[in-house]
Design an enzyme around this catalytic site. Structure first.
Site, PDB file in Angstrom:
ATOM      1  N   GLN A 132       0.857  -1.184   0.001  1.00 24.64           N
ATOM      2  CA  GLN A 132      -0.219   0.136   0.062  1.00 24.64           C
ATOM      3  C   GLN A 132       0.759   1.264  -0.014  1.00 24.64           C
ATOM      4  O   GLN A 132       0.315   2.368   0.061  1.00 24.64           O
ATOM      5  CB  GLN A 132      -0.872   0.059   1.272  1.00 24.64           C
ATOM      6  CG  GLN A 132      -1.795  -1.176   1.378  1.00 24.64           C
ATOM      7  CD  GLN A 132      -2.292  -1.346   2.842  1.00 24.64           C
ATOM      8  OE1 GLN A 132      -1.547  -2.326   3.317  1.00 24.64           O
ATOM      9  NE2 GLN A 132      -3.173  -0.506   3.366  1.00 24.64           N
ATOM     10  N   ASN A 133       2.274   1.228   0.295  1.00 22.62           N
ATOM     11  CA  ASN A 133       2.949   2.166   0.142  1.00 22.62           C
ATOM     12  C   ASN A 133       3.444   3.015  -1.094  1.00 22.62           C
ATOM     13  O   ASN A 133       3.686   2.131  -2.086  1.00 22.62           O
ATOM     14  CB  ASN A 133       4.323   1.741   0.968  1.00 22.62           C
ATOM     15  CG  ASN A 133       4.162   1.299   2.251  1.00 22.62           C
ATOM     16  OD1 ASN A 133       3.140   1.434   3.085  1.00 22.62           O
ATOM     17  ND2 ASN A 133       4.912   0.339   2.924  1.00 22.62           N
ATOM     18  N   ILE A 134       3.711   4.147  -1.081  1.00 27.68           N
ATOM     19  CA  ILE A 134       3.940   4.951  -2.479  1.00 27.68           C
ATOM     20  C   ILE A 134       5.109   5.372  -2.478  1.00 27.68           C
ATOM     21  O   ILE A 134       5.662   6.133  -3.326  1.00 27.68           O
ATOM     22  CB  ILE A 134       2.812   6.144  -2.608  1.00 27.68           C
ATOM     23  CG1 ILE A 134       2.827   7.022  -1.309  1.00 27.68           C
ATOM     24  CG2 ILE A 134       1.465   5.411  -2.534  1.00 27.68           C
ATOM     25  CD1 ILE A 134       2.172   8.331  -1.545  1.00 27.68           C
ATOM     26  N   HIS A 144      -1.470   1.370  -4.615  1.00 24.26           N
ATOM     27  CA  HIS A 144      -1.686   2.875  -4.350  1.00 24.26           C
ATOM     28  C   HIS A 144      -0.931   3.733  -5.373  1.00 24.26           C
ATOM     29  O   HIS A 144      -0.871   4.967  -5.146  1.00 24.26           O
ATOM     30  CB  HIS A 144      -1.689   3.161  -2.802  1.00 24.26           C
ATOM     31  CG  HIS A 144      -2.895   2.464  -2.030  1.00 24.26           C
ATOM     32  ND1 HIS A 144      -2.661   2.736  -0.612  1.00 24.26           N
ATOM     33  CD2 HIS A 144      -3.944   2.054  -2.366  1.00 24.26           C
ATOM     34  CE1 HIS A 144      -3.995   1.921  -0.154  1.00 24.26           C
ATOM     35  NE2 HIS A 144      -4.520   1.518  -1.091  1.00 24.26           N
ATOM     36  N   ASN A 177       3.231  -7.067  13.383  1.00 23.66           N
ATOM     37  CA  ASN A 177       2.806  -6.031  13.873  1.00 23.66           C
ATOM     38  C   ASN A 177       3.066  -5.691  15.353  1.00 23.66           C
ATOM     39  O   ASN A 177       2.510  -6.537  16.092  1.00 23.66           O
ATOM     40  CB  ASN A 177       1.474  -5.475  13.252  1.00 23.66           C
ATOM     41  CG  ASN A 177       1.077  -4.035  13.224  1.00 23.66           C
ATOM     42  OD1 ASN A 177       1.413  -3.182  14.145  1.00 23.66           O
ATOM     43  ND2 ASN A 177       0.607  -3.569  12.011  1.00 23.66           N
ATOM     44  N   PRO A 178       3.613  -4.677  15.814  1.00 23.69           N
ATOM     45  CA  PRO A 178       3.629  -4.278  17.270  1.00 23.69           C
ATOM     46  C   PRO A 178       2.267  -4.268  17.806  1.00 23.69           C
ATOM     47  O   PRO A 178       1.996  -4.628  19.168  1.00 23.69           O
ATOM     48  CB  PRO A 178       4.752  -3.439  17.558  1.00 23.69           C
ATOM     49  CG  PRO A 178       4.818  -2.582  16.171  1.00 23.69           C
ATOM     50  CD  PRO A 178       4.403  -3.559  15.153  1.00 23.69           C
TER      51      PRO A 178
END
Length: 255
Positions: A106-108, A126, A223-224
């Site tokens: 999802q990172n751009i 994305h 994920n923390p």
């Protein structure tokens, strides 16, 4: 925690088709603020009194490109100001060892590309921040960094039209090619789905994970924090990706 890492590594070792889904938590370890924490940008409203979702939307880019670009520039500077980290590198190396391993991000920020993930097995759902292109004539412009030093919005050298990045803004559709490729691969099935640093509950993030579960595959989350996905996975490693991914890789053989 160590046992969970070994369980995930063993599942990956046995599998041929693997999907790694990444979100803002992975790039946070590069010093890039997560989506909701970008310099406070996403907390509440902009200086103009607008929700950030309105400022960073397709309609706003058309109506008031300077205002939209004011916030696009914040994103651009943040992404250009950091680099891919050991987590991105570990994922790229996993893809080298496992030719059936795909990345859905999802990172751009383009860090998966920077780290060496093969483009043919990378789905940037994305979009990305570069290269810019002209909305009037379609000409590409690779000079994002230079434009951020000049008055905004950036203009096309060919025709003077307004440039934009190939990124999905609010109220815009996901790129057809990327979503088509994702669902083509999901239909083929994944034996292991690993979610890294994402809190997203979008259907295109959740569905591959649920389908793997339905088909007897292995699902895991790094994920923390606890997320919407945490209740669905076989293993939840509650640590940051920067610590976990290189260690995970150390348990997976070089074929």
């Amino acid at each position: 925690m160590e046992q969970d890492i070994i369980r995930v590594a063993q599942a990956i070792e046995r599998a041929e088709r693997i999907l790694v889904i990444t979100g803002a938590g992975l790039s946070a370890d590069s010093g890039l603020p997560t989506y909701r924490g970008l310099g406070g940008l996403y907390n509440g409203v902009t200086a103009e009194g607008l929700p950030i979702e309105a400022a960073l939307s397709g309609p706003m880019l058309r109506r008031d490109p300077a205002l939209c670009w004011k916030y696009l520039a914040e994103l651009g500077k943040a992404c250009l100001g950091a680099r891919a980290n050991a987590g991105h590198a570990a994922i790229a190396e996993l893809q080298r060892r496992k030719p059936g391993c795909w990345v859905l991000t999802q990172n751009i920020d383009g860090y998966h590309r920077q780290a060496g993930s093969p483009l043919e097995r990378l789905i940037e759902i994305h979009g990305q921040l570069a290269p810019l292109y002209c909305q009037s004539c379609g000409a590409e412009d690779p000079e994002l960094a230079a434009h951020l030093q000049r008055p905004l919005p950036p203009r096309c050298a060919q025709c003077g039209g307004i440039l934009r990045p190939p990124v999905v803004l609010f109220e815009e559709m996901l790129p057809e090619q990327a979503i088509g490729k994702l669902y083509e691969e999901v239909r083929k099935g994944f034996e292991v789905v690993l979610a890294v640093g994402t809190t997203a509950s979008f259907p295109y993030i959740v569905e591959p994970l649920l389908q793997a579960r339905r088909n007897g595959g292995f699902t895991a989350e790094i994920n923390p924090a606890t997320t919407d996905l945490s209740g669905w996975v076989d293993a939840h490693i509650m640590q940051g990706s920067l610590d976990v991914l290189p260690e995970l890789l150390s348990h997976i053989s070089r074929h």
